[in-house]
Design an enzyme around this catalytic site. Structure first.
Site, PDB file in Angstrom:
ATOM      1  N   SER A 252     -32.570 -23.165  10.432  1.00  0.00           N
ATOM      2  CA  SER A 252     -31.643 -24.143   9.864  1.00  0.00           C
ATOM      3  C   SER A 252     -32.405 -25.258   9.164  1.00  0.00           C
ATOM      4  O   SER A 252     -33.598 -25.477   9.413  1.00  0.00           O
ATOM      5  CB  SER A 252     -30.802 -24.739  10.998  1.00  0.00           C
ATOM      6  OG  SER A 252     -30.025 -25.812  10.522  1.00  0.00           O
ATOM      7  N   SER A 253     -31.706 -25.973   8.292  1.00  0.00           N
ATOM      8  CA  SER A 253     -32.284 -27.181   7.681  1.00  0.00           C
ATOM      9  C   SER A 253     -31.664 -28.449   8.268  1.00  0.00           C
ATOM     10  O   SER A 253     -32.039 -29.555   7.879  1.00  0.00           O
ATOM     11  CB  SER A 253     -32.039 -27.170   6.172  1.00  0.00           C
ATOM     12  OG  SER A 253     -32.673 -26.073   5.580  1.00  0.00           O
TER      13      SER A 253
ATOM     14  N   ASP B 125     -28.229 -17.455   7.102  1.00  0.00           N
ATOM     15  CA  ASP B 125     -29.417 -18.316   7.188  1.00  0.00           C
ATOM     16  C   ASP B 125     -30.655 -17.547   7.659  1.00  0.00           C
ATOM     17  O   ASP B 125     -31.769 -18.064   7.611  1.00  0.00           O
ATOM     18  CB  ASP B 125     -29.159 -19.511   8.115  1.00  0.00           C
ATOM     19  CG  ASP B 125     -28.523 -20.675   7.366  1.00  0.00           C
ATOM     20  OD1 ASP B 125     -28.489 -20.639   6.124  1.00  0.00           O
ATOM     21  OD2 ASP B 125     -28.067 -21.624   8.023  1.00  0.00           O
TER      22      ASP B 125
ATOM     23  N   ARG C 165     -26.989 -24.016  18.125  1.00  0.00           N
ATOM     24  CA  ARG C 165     -26.988 -23.143  16.940  1.00  0.00           C
ATOM     25  C   ARG C 165     -26.392 -21.782  17.322  1.00  0.00           C
ATOM     26  O   ARG C 165     -26.568 -21.300  18.453  1.00  0.00           O
ATOM     27  CB  ARG C 165     -28.441 -22.963  16.505  1.00  0.00           C
ATOM     28  CG  ARG C 165     -28.672 -22.134  15.253  1.00  0.00           C
ATOM     29  CD  ARG C 165     -28.345 -22.879  14.034  1.00  0.00           C
ATOM     30  NE  ARG C 165     -28.920 -22.259  12.839  1.00  0.00           N
ATOM     31  CZ  ARG C 165     -28.448 -22.460  11.611  1.00  0.00           C
ATOM     32  NH1 ARG C 165     -27.403 -23.243  11.415  1.00  0.00           N
ATOM     33  NH2 ARG C 165     -29.030 -21.911  10.569  1.00  0.00           N
TER      34      ARG C 165
ATOM     35  N   ASN D 166     -21.838 -23.078   7.995  1.00  0.00           N
ATOM     36  CA  ASN D 166     -22.688 -22.655   6.889  1.00  0.00           C
ATOM     37  C   ASN D 166     -21.994 -23.006   5.581  1.00  0.00           C
ATOM     38  O   ASN D 166     -21.989 -24.158   5.197  1.00  0.00           O
ATOM     39  CB  ASN D 166     -23.079 -21.176   6.952  1.00  0.00           C
ATOM     40  CG  ASN D 166     -24.246 -20.891   6.010  1.00  0.00           C
ATOM     41  OD1 ASN D 166     -25.010 -21.810   5.699  1.00  0.00           O
ATOM     42  ND2 ASN D 166     -24.400 -19.678   5.552  1.00  0.00           N
TER      43      ASN D 166
ATOM     44  N   THR E  47     -21.850 -28.104   5.771  1.00  0.00           N
ATOM     45  CA  THR E  47     -22.293 -28.662   7.017  1.00  0.00           C
ATOM     46  C   THR E  47     -21.748 -30.077   7.048  1.00  0.00           C
ATOM     47  O   THR E  47     -21.331 -30.603   6.042  1.00  0.00           O
ATOM     48  CB  THR E  47     -23.830 -28.609   6.991  1.00  0.00           C
ATOM     49  OG1 THR E  47     -24.216 -27.260   6.847  1.00  0.00           O
ATOM     50  CG2 THR E  47     -24.474 -29.223   8.194  1.00  0.00           C
TER      51      THR E  47
ATOM     52  N   THR F  84     -22.134 -27.087  11.708  1.00  0.00           N
ATOM     53  CA  THR F  84     -21.823 -26.378  10.472  1.00  0.00           C
ATOM     54  C   THR F  84     -21.103 -25.056  10.688  1.00  0.00           C
ATOM     55  O   THR F  84     -21.186 -24.454  11.772  1.00  0.00           O
ATOM     56  CB  THR F  84     -23.142 -26.098   9.706  1.00  0.00           C
ATOM     57  OG1 THR F  84     -22.856 -25.522   8.442  1.00  0.00           O
ATOM     58  CG2 THR F  84     -24.059 -25.149  10.457  1.00  0.00           C
TER      59      THR F  84
ATOM     60  N   GLY G 155     -27.218 -27.953   3.145  1.00  0.00           N
ATOM     61  CA  GLY G 155     -28.084 -26.776   3.171  1.00  0.00           C
ATOM     62  C   GLY G 155     -29.549 -27.173   3.039  1.00  0.00           C
ATOM     63  O   GLY G 155     -30.016 -28.089   3.725  1.00  0.00           O
TER      64      GLY G 155
HETATM   65  N1  GLY Z   1     -26.317 -23.488   7.352  1.00  0.00           N
HETATM   66  C1  GLY Z   1     -27.196 -24.444   6.810  1.00  0.00           C
HETATM   67  C2  GLY Z   1     -28.288 -24.819   7.743  1.00  0.00           C
HETATM   68  O1  GLY Z   1     -28.129 -24.694   8.939  1.00  0.00           O
HETATM   69  O2  GLY Z   1     -29.322 -25.230   7.290  1.00  0.00           O
END
Ligand code: GLY
Length: 579
Positions: free
Chosen positions: A462-463, A433, A115, A411, A391, A409, A484
């Site tokens: 993050s998701s 985020d 990340r 984003n 993503t 991603t 997202g």
């Molecule tokens: N940028 C979307 C996520 O990482 O959840």
């Protein structure tokens, strides 16, 4: 029975959920059918390996690596670099992500966290104006929106530690496609057109993605010479070319010229974190997913723990009962997300508490079987205290028993829209985020608090939810999605469709989805949920909102030595291919 009477009967059916019961469905541990010949839709099947991604050229690059004897990690790394070229709105080397690996030999599960990190100059209130309000667009479309990219470090570490082929071989297909170009599809052309304002704001981006003053169109070729050169440097010198060499210098110069805060030290100090995956159990299957700074794994397991109290299979796929239950479960999980989730290197995330069965036992008591609980009445719960759009996802399985699930991603589509001059690299806008200000929603409408506040060197929440499901200790399902905040609920429904509703992976993918994230209090639904069902949900107090497509899963299901892959047709450019 006449049609009219049937309809009345449907509407008169009791709305109640069945009484929660303890794990008796666990014993039924899904009797999945593998003869898909009578199903409406069938996955791609193969016997030696499978690659599924959102872009056919990237799928083919991964498949070629598998055919040459590379393992699933080799193929995943090749797919990751290739997507940076052929899916430029989401694939990347200027962003970050997560890779989950099941290593067959050691029977270990590995979670690689690459990340993006906030620069050392990042500050809690960096997106607020003089009045203390969030300055529109600052965390999205400026050089301040960019987090220190992690993809090159992540893919390189995966290849060096868990792959079997040289990094340069895994970069070769990406270099060729960047150098020679590829034909833009109608789908990519539509995205380019939608992002014309953000991409068009920067001469370095216009030079690549525009022609004659307008975005490239379907049928035209996208050639990326600078990106090819950056990839060649990484192939020759390894990730240090990106983090310390000439690419680093160009990124730092781009930042310095536009009031960005990422400098040479930030790039040099970027590091991948190898984390312990989160694990749960659902009806006899082991579910393995990404730990914080992803919120995905924690909440998928939390929601599955709640769902296991209910006869989901008997409720039926996308019935009003089932969707009401899902909506309630999602609200409870996303309320907790807003309070407890963040970068575990900076805050204590109560992972054990949130994913414990005891906590789910408490949470399900809050679910009213007949009525939707208004989100305003739901507050984050009390798990056991602390112990310690755009993503993309791709899945790979090899003949050796290894599987890899990767989600990475920029984003939003094309991230910040900024190409670092002379590199061909699109830079992310992952800083959005973070929670710019407690209670103010980000681009996905997600609300956060202190746990996800901005801090130097912190990773934004993050998701992204790359997920592997094991059956009797062996990979059974590899899945994940872009989308997202909708990633978590999309992945959850895919798992549920396969395990509870016994769907093959193609059917599990195309079945219409819903999404509820607590705030805003909306049950979003895709086209295809029946009008009768929607009426019943409305009567229960759900705030319904039609939605564009929710998620785009790229999944593999495995039974014995048979691989079944399916690329979500919500993106027509994707493909599953095996051999
Ligand atoms: N940028 C979307 C996520 O990482 O959840």
């Amino acid at each position: 029975m006449p049609k009219y009477q049937r309809l009345c009967l449907t509407l008169l059916l009791p709305l109640s959920l069945s009484i929660p019961f303890a794990n008796s469905e666990a014993q039924i541990a899904a009797n999945i059918r593998y003869d898909t010949s009578n199903d409406i839709v069938s996955p791609v099947s193969a016997q030696h390996g499978m690659v599924v991604s959102e872009q056919n050229l990237a799928t083919q690059a991964g498949l070629d690596i598998l055919k040459r004897g590379g393992n699933a990690v080799d193929a995943a790394v090749a797919v990751g670099f290739t997507l940076a070229v052929v899916l430029p709105n989401a694939g990347n080397i200027g962003g970050g992500g997560f890779m989950l690996i099941h290593d067959a030999k050691s029977a270990k599960d590995i979670a690689l966290d690459f990340r993006e990190m906030a620069a050392k100059g990042a500050q809690r209130n960096m997106y607020l104006d003089a009045q203390g309000n969030v300055a529109p667009g600052r965390s999205l479309f400026t050089h301040l929106a960019v987090g220190v990219p992690g993809t090159v470090a992540g893919l390189s570490q995966a290849a060096n530690k868990y792959g079997s082929l040289p990094l340069k071989d895994l970069l070769a297909p990406a270099i060729k496609l960047a150098e020679q170009g590829f034909v833009i599809s109608p789908h990519l052309a539509a995205i380019l057109d939608a992002e014309r304002e953000h991409l068009g704001a920067w001469p370095s981006s216009r030079a690549i993605f525009f022609k004659d003053g307008r975005p490239l169109q379907a049928g035209e070729k996208l050639v990326q010479k600078d990106l090819a050169q950056s990839l060649r440097l990484i192939a020759a010198k390894g990730p240090s070319a990106f983090y310390q060499g000439s690419i680093a210098k160009k990124i730092a110069a781009e930042m310095a010229q536009h009031h960005g805060i990422i400098d040479a030290d930030d790039l040099k100090n970027y590091h991948v974190a190898e984390r312990i995956p989160v694990k749960g159990n659902y009806r006899g299957y082991e579910v393995i997913s990404m730990p914080p700074p992803s919120s995905g794994g924690v909440h998928i397991i939390q929601m599955l723990n709640m769902l296991e109290h209910f006869p989901v299979a008997a409720q039926g796929s996308n019935s009003a009962q089932n969707l009401h239950l899902l909506s309630e479960v999602m609200k409870l999980a996303y309320a907790d997300r807003s309070e407890y989730l963040g970068d575990p290197d900076f805050i204590n995330v109560p992972v054990k508490g949130l994913t414990s069965r005891a906590y789910a036992d408490e949470l399900v008591k809050k679910i009213n079987p007949d009525y939707a609980t208004p989100s305003a009445q739901i507050k984050p719960g009390h798990p056991q205290p602390y112990e310690s759009d755009q993503t993309t996802h791709f899945s790979v399985a090899d003949t050796f028993g290894n599987v890899v699930a990767t989600t990475y991603t920029l984003n939003l589509n094309f991230g910040s829209g900024i190409v670092a001059r002379g590199t061909g690299i699109v830079l992310n806008n992952e800083m959005d985020d973070f929670s710019a200000k407690p209670g103010v929603p980000n681009a996905f409408g997600l609300i956060g608090g202190d746990a996800n506040a901005i801090h130097a060197l912190k990773r934004p929440l993050s998701s992204m939810s790359p997920t592997i499901v094991l059956k009797d200790g062996k990979p059974f399902l590899v899945t994940g999605s872009p989308g997202g905040s909708r990633i978590i609920t999309t992945t959850l429904q895919t798992i549920m469709n396969v395990i509870d509703h016994h769907m093959n992976i193609a059917q599990a993918t195309i079945t219409p989805r819903i999404h509820q994230q607590w705030m805003p209090d909306q049950l979003r639904y895709e086209t295809g949920i029946s009008v009768d069902t929607l009426k019943l949900l409305e009567r229960q107090g759900e705030h319904l909102k039609p939605s564009a497509s929710i998620g785009r899963t790229q999944s593999i299901q495995i039974e014995g030595n048979q691989f079944f892959g399916y690329s979500d047709p919500r993106n027509p450019d994707g493909s599953a291919a095996g051999f």
